[in-house]
Design a protein around this motif. Structure first.
Motif, short mmCIF file in Angstrom:
data_model
loop_
_atom_site.label_atom_id
_atom_site.label_comp_id
_atom_site.label_asym_id
_atom_site.label_seq_id
_atom_site.Cartn_x
_atom_site.Cartn_y
_atom_site.Cartn_z
N THR A 208 26.53 48.69 44.73
CA THR A 208 27.23 48.24 43.57
C THR A 208 28.41 48.75 43.66
OG1 THR A 208 24.94 48.98 42.41
CG2 THR A 208 26.89 48.63 40.93
N LEU A 209 29.49 47.85 43.44
CA LEU A 209 30.84 48.02 43.47
C LEU A 209 31.58 47.76 42.41
CD1 LEU A 209 31.43 46.04 46.86
CD2 LEU A 209 30.95 48.46 46.68
N GLN A 210 32.60 48.77 41.84
CA GLN A 210 33.48 48.42 40.79
C GLN A 210 34.54 47.72 40.96
OE1 GLN A 210 34.54 52.37 38.79
NE2 GLN A 210 35.12 50.96 37.14
N LEU A 211 34.79 46.58 40.18
CA LEU A 211 36.21 45.76 40.32
C LEU A 211 37.22 46.58 39.57
CD1 LEU A 211 34.45 42.34 39.44
CD2 LEU A 211 34.86 43.33 41.64
N SER A 212 38.40 46.34 40.32
CA SER A 212 39.57 46.79 39.81
C SER A 212 40.30 45.57 39.09
CB SER A 212 40.40 47.29 41.21
OG SER A 212 41.76 47.71 40.64
N THR A 213 40.05 45.66 37.75
CA THR A 213 40.56 44.37 37.29
C THR A 213 41.40 44.75 36.13
OG1 THR A 213 38.49 43.59 37.71
CG2 THR A 213 39.73 42.48 36.13
#
Length: 307
Positions: free
Chosen positions: A56-61
């Motif tokens: 599970t990867l967090q998006l840098s947005t």
């Protein structure tokens, strides 16, 4: 503002470097995903062939771009990188690129709901996942396991933790004072060095108004020295100059591992904001304990205190 802008600029430069590194090292791969979004954070769960999340990867947005690259209707993406570390996410066929990374401080919530198929299963099955039910804490609904909430894990490195038995209270106090004096000395010394109108005789006369040093410049250099010591040096060596002299290192309270660069940056920014919040009656984070990292003896960590 100059110091904070410099630190933020370094962070975005580091993200750009990792994006280019991932694109050079890894090919594009099709991944089925599950999109997760809570508040201002969004994640993508990379799903394996058996339907179980691989990572599970967090998006840098940016806030204005959340939900535009992927959303709850997205079933597949292109990913280039290491699923267990970081990489770049794109739409199938190419398009907008987003940096995605494994985030330990922020993890998406996971709930297991009772279904008709699982209602006949015995709760005595040790391999089954716990079932959850909707309860109310006052006026706020929440999910908790059937039979009551689970026991909270004890934080690593707190007072009385038997995993780190060596006494360290005096060492922590002395290390804090020494670090603060080093940062203060760097700030004042650098401010004097760049001030052509510095008058040392005014100090002897205690004429503080005619010293010739701008206090704003001294504060700026103090913050710069603090950021270099507590973020950059500590992310590499897991300790500051003051802590190193007293054989201390910092760990994360949730798992005992060394904190990442992003975690140290968040802690430092919180410490800069904390006096403003106290005197200005500002709002603080929901979990303030995440921004106070325990310092433990290096020999305890070396002997297996961390996981």
């Amino acid at each position: 503002m100059f110091v904070i802008g410099t630190v933020v600029g370094c962070v975005f430069g580091w993200i750009g470097h990792r994006k280019r590194k991932a694109l050079r090292r890894y090919p594009w791969t099709d991944w089925p995903i599950r999109y997760i979004r809570v508040g201002g954070d969004e994640w993508v769960a990379l799903m394996g062939q058996d339907g179980v999340p691989v990572s599970t990867l967090q998006l840098s947005t940016w806030p204005s771009e959340r939900g535009k690259l992927v959303d709850f209707r997205t079933r597949q993406i292109w990913f280039a990188g290491d699923p267990q570390k970081y990489g770049v996410v794109s739409r199938p066929g190419g398009g907008d690129l987003r940096y995605a990374y494994r985030s330990t401080p922020k993890t998406p919530p996971e709930f297991t709901f009772r279904t008709d198929d699982s209602s006949n299963r015995r709760s005595s099955d040790a391999s089954s996942r716990p079932e959850y039910e909707l309860t109310r804490d006052g006026t706020h609904p929440k999910m908790q396991p059937v039979g009551g909430p689970p026991e909270e894990p004890k934080p690593y490195g707190r007072k009385g933790d038997v995993r780190y038995p060596s006494p360290r209270m005096l060492r922590r106090v002395l290390a804090f004072v020494l670090d603060w004096l080093i940062h203060l000395g760097c700030g004042v010394g650098a401010a004097i060095a760049v001030s052509p109108g510095f008058a040392p005789d005014a100090i002897a006369r205690r004429d503080w108004q005619h010293i010739g040093v701008n206090p704003v410049v001294a504060v700026g250099f103090f913050l710069a020295a603090s950021a270099i010591d507590r973020i950059i040096i500590q992310s590499i060596f897991h300790t500051t100059i003051g802590k190193a002299l007293f054989a201390l290192v910092v760990i994360r309270p949730e798992d005992g591992a060394y904190p990442s660069f992003g975690r140290l940056l968040a802690v430092w920014l919180f410490d800069v904001y904390l006096p403003l919040a106290i005197f200005g009656n500002g709002a603080g984070p929901d979990r303030i304990e995440d921004y106070f990292l325990p310092a433990v003896r290096w020999r305890d960590v070396r002997h297996g205190g961390t996981t």
